[in-house]
Design a protein around this motif. Structure first.
Motif, PDB file in Angstrom:
ATOM      1  N   VAL A 145     -23.032 -22.777  65.614  1.00  0.00           N
ATOM      2  CA  VAL A 145     -22.322 -24.024  65.924  1.00  0.00           C
ATOM      3  C   VAL A 145     -22.029 -24.812  64.660  1.00  0.00           C
ATOM      4  O   VAL A 145     -20.970 -25.442  64.534  1.00  0.00           O
ATOM      5  CB  VAL A 145     -23.132 -24.868  66.930  1.00  0.00           C
ATOM      6  N   LEU A 149     -20.693 -26.196  72.737  1.00  0.00           N
ATOM      7  CA  LEU A 149     -19.452 -25.460  72.527  1.00  0.00           C
ATOM      8  C   LEU A 149     -18.443 -25.775  73.634  1.00  0.00           C
ATOM      9  O   LEU A 149     -18.818 -25.998  74.784  1.00  0.00           O
ATOM     10  CB  LEU A 149     -19.720 -23.954  72.505  1.00  0.00           C
ATOM     11  N   ALA A 186     -22.800 -15.341  74.090  1.00  0.00           N
ATOM     12  CA  ALA A 186     -22.974 -16.800  74.155  1.00  0.00           C
ATOM     13  C   ALA A 186     -24.162 -17.237  73.301  1.00  0.00           C
ATOM     14  O   ALA A 186     -24.089 -18.231  72.569  1.00  0.00           O
ATOM     15  CB  ALA A 186     -23.155 -17.248  75.604  1.00  0.00           C
ATOM     16  N   ARG A 187     -25.258 -16.492  73.384  1.00  0.00           N
ATOM     17  CA  ARG A 187     -26.425 -16.832  72.564  1.00  0.00           C
ATOM     18  C   ARG A 187     -26.099 -16.691  71.078  1.00  0.00           C
ATOM     19  O   ARG A 187     -26.537 -17.512  70.259  1.00  0.00           O
ATOM     20  CB  ARG A 187     -27.605 -15.947  72.951  1.00  0.00           C
ATOM     21  N   THR A 207     -24.022 -19.680  69.895  1.00  0.00           N
ATOM     22  CA  THR A 207     -24.763 -20.936  69.738  1.00  0.00           C
ATOM     23  C   THR A 207     -25.506 -21.016  68.407  1.00  0.00           C
ATOM     24  O   THR A 207     -25.808 -22.112  67.926  1.00  0.00           O
ATOM     25  CB  THR A 207     -25.765 -21.136  70.883  1.00  0.00           C
ATOM     26  N   GLN A 208     -25.771 -19.865  67.801  1.00  0.00           N
ATOM     27  CA  GLN A 208     -26.482 -19.867  66.524  1.00  0.00           C
ATOM     28  C   GLN A 208     -25.580 -20.277  65.360  1.00  0.00           C
ATOM     29  O   GLN A 208     -26.070 -20.506  64.250  1.00  0.00           O
ATOM     30  CB  GLN A 208     -27.057 -18.474  66.258  1.00  0.00           C
ATOM     31  N   ILE A 249     -24.997 -21.424  78.844  1.00  0.00           N
ATOM     32  CA  ILE A 249     -25.639 -21.304  77.528  1.00  0.00           C
ATOM     33  C   ILE A 249     -24.768 -21.952  76.455  1.00  0.00           C
ATOM     34  O   ILE A 249     -25.248 -22.724  75.613  1.00  0.00           O
ATOM     35  CB  ILE A 249     -25.894 -19.821  77.195  1.00  0.00           C
ATOM     36  N   ALA A 250     -23.480 -21.643  76.491  1.00  0.00           N
ATOM     37  CA  ALA A 250     -22.557 -22.169  75.476  1.00  0.00           C
ATOM     38  C   ALA A 250     -22.397 -23.679  75.588  1.00  0.00           C
ATOM     39  O   ALA A 250     -22.406 -24.390  74.571  1.00  0.00           O
ATOM     40  CB  ALA A 250     -21.200 -21.483  75.615  1.00  0.00           C
ATOM     41  N   LYS A 251     -22.262 -24.172  76.804  1.00  0.00           N
ATOM     42  CA  LYS A 251     -22.060 -25.614  76.999  1.00  0.00           C
ATOM     43  C   LYS A 251     -23.287 -26.413  76.563  1.00  0.00           C
ATOM     44  O   LYS A 251     -23.142 -27.513  75.993  1.00  0.00           O
ATOM     45  CB  LYS A 251     -21.742 -25.899  78.473  1.00  0.00           C
ATOM     46  N   ARG A 252     -24.475 -25.887  76.827  1.00  0.00           N
ATOM     47  CA  ARG A 252     -25.693 -26.599  76.413  1.00  0.00           C
ATOM     48  C   ARG A 252     -25.755 -26.771  74.902  1.00  0.00           C
ATOM     49  O   ARG A 252     -26.342 -27.724  74.405  1.00  0.00           O
ATOM     50  CB  ARG A 252     -26.937 -25.848  76.914  1.00  0.00           C
ATOM     51  N   ALA A 253     -25.135 -25.861  74.171  1.00  0.00           N
ATOM     52  CA  ALA A 253     -25.136 -25.936  72.705  1.00  0.00           C
ATOM     53  C   ALA A 253     -23.992 -26.793  72.168  1.00  0.00           C
ATOM     54  O   ALA A 253     -23.858 -26.950  70.951  1.00  0.00           O
ATOM     55  CB  ALA A 253     -25.052 -24.532  72.115  1.00  0.00           C
TER      56      ALA A 253
END
Length: 347
Positions: free
Chosen positions: A162, A195, A155-156, A159-160, A189-193
């Motif tokens: 996106v 995704l 997930a991290r 996010t890099q 983690i994914a939703k905050r970015a």
């Protein structure tokens, strides 16, 4: 009597396609020969294989065949070829936006690690999109049979990227072997970015699996989701919140979820107001790409051309395609209903 409109001219989005599973069968045979990979009969003369994954032994066999197929992708040029051909096949079927799902962990050892693998896939996807005219977004998917900490790592990583083509975060593999709620940290983690959350659910397990994806992972779409039909209350929730189910009829039959396409409650989901995005899942193992799913909608589920067009609209609306492009595609779908061809399809 009015002739049915050609389904390959209908603009549509394809939101449920796995990376290795998108490979052409002919390419599998060629790459296996080049790399000296022995293929079992089920992937050669007995293709597509006869599968039934509703028991543990059947799922193990399905996963084994998938892993063997993945093993033929050994060079960067193989990855470029796979995506180039997949995009060309999508374009030929009227698919103008593709979201392809990949777990970089399955290729990391071969291509220099998780980051290098994802960058390779993104570069190949971008090149394939330019050549085919079909837009491509990449979904990074975690494996629910592995530890949730591995999912957080993916997930991290997702996010890099996106702004470089990653559009969503998924969760795949046998849902009976990993609860969705165990992966809530990765999905946060994914939703905050920004995704999309697109976990699998409601394929080999029932309606509760879909509900868990919605309640614990804040799913924007549910991969498969067909067994949501087992709960009228859940159907109402999906319809009220417009959570799309990525329904894959040929795959469901191939894995033994139903003995035939007619048994699948596709019409029930549609009539309940649940958005549907038809998908092919793994054409390499099930023998059918996206277009046959639309043919089933017309021939087995009795969808009229107006309803088939609405299926296409629902796939576009649920996608991560840029807003301006979505509007063009929706207008082109309206044009298909009027003219029966893709005259208004964006270039």
């Amino acid at each position: 009597m009015e002739m049915p409109r050609p389904l390959d001219a209908l603009p549509k989005a394809h939101l449920h396609l796995h990376f290795t599973g998108s490979m052409r069968h002919s390419t599998l045979l060629e790459l296996a020969a080049e790399h000296g990979v022995h293929l079992p009969d089920a992937l050669v003369q007995d293709w597509p294989p006869k599968l039934r994954a509703t028991d543990e032994r059947g799922w193990f066999r399905f996963q084994r065949l998938y892993d063997i197929a993945r093993s033929v992708l050994r060079r960067e040029q193989d990855v470029y070829r796979l995506l180039r051909e997949a995009a060309a096949d999508e374009a030929a079927e009227g698919s103008r936006w593709l979201e392809i799902q990949v777990d970089p962990s399955g290729y990391a050892q071969r291509f220099g690690g998780l980051t290098a693998t994802l960058e390779l896939v993104l570069d190949a996807a971008g090149r394939a999109a330019r050549e085919s005219g079909t837009g491509i977004g990449v979904i990074v998917a975690a494996n629910r049979t592995r530890h949730p900490l591995d999912a957080k790592t993916l997930a991290r990583l997702a996010t890099q990227y996106v702004d470089r083509g990653v559009v969503g975060f998924g969760l795949s593999n046998d849902e009976r072997r990993g609860r969705a709620r165990d992966f809530d940290g990765a999905f946060r983690i994914a939703k905050r970015a920004g995704l999309l959350a697109v976990p699998h659910g409601g394929e080999l397990s029932g309606a509760a699996s879909v509900a868990e994806c919605v309640d614990d992972l804040a799913a924007d779409r549910v991969g498969h989701g067909i067994r949501a039909a087992e709960s009228g209350r859940l159907l109402d929730r999906l319809a009220d919140r417009q959570i799309t189910c990525e329904v894959c009829p040929t795959s469901n039959v191939g894995l033994g979820v139903a003995t035939g396409a007619a048994e699948l409650p596709v019409r029930r989901l549609f009539d309940a107001g649940v958005p549907i995005a038809l998908g092919a899942d793994d054409p390499l193992l099930f023998g059918a790409r996206l277009l046959p799913q639309y043919e089933l909608a017309r021939e087995v589920y009795g969808f009229t051309d107006a309803e088939v067009a609405e299926l296409a609209r629902q796939s576009v609306r649920a996608s991560a395609a840029p807003e301006a492009y979505r509007k063009e595609l929706l207008a082109a779908i309206d044009g298909w209903l009027v003219t029966g061809d893709a005259a208004r399809l964006p270039a």
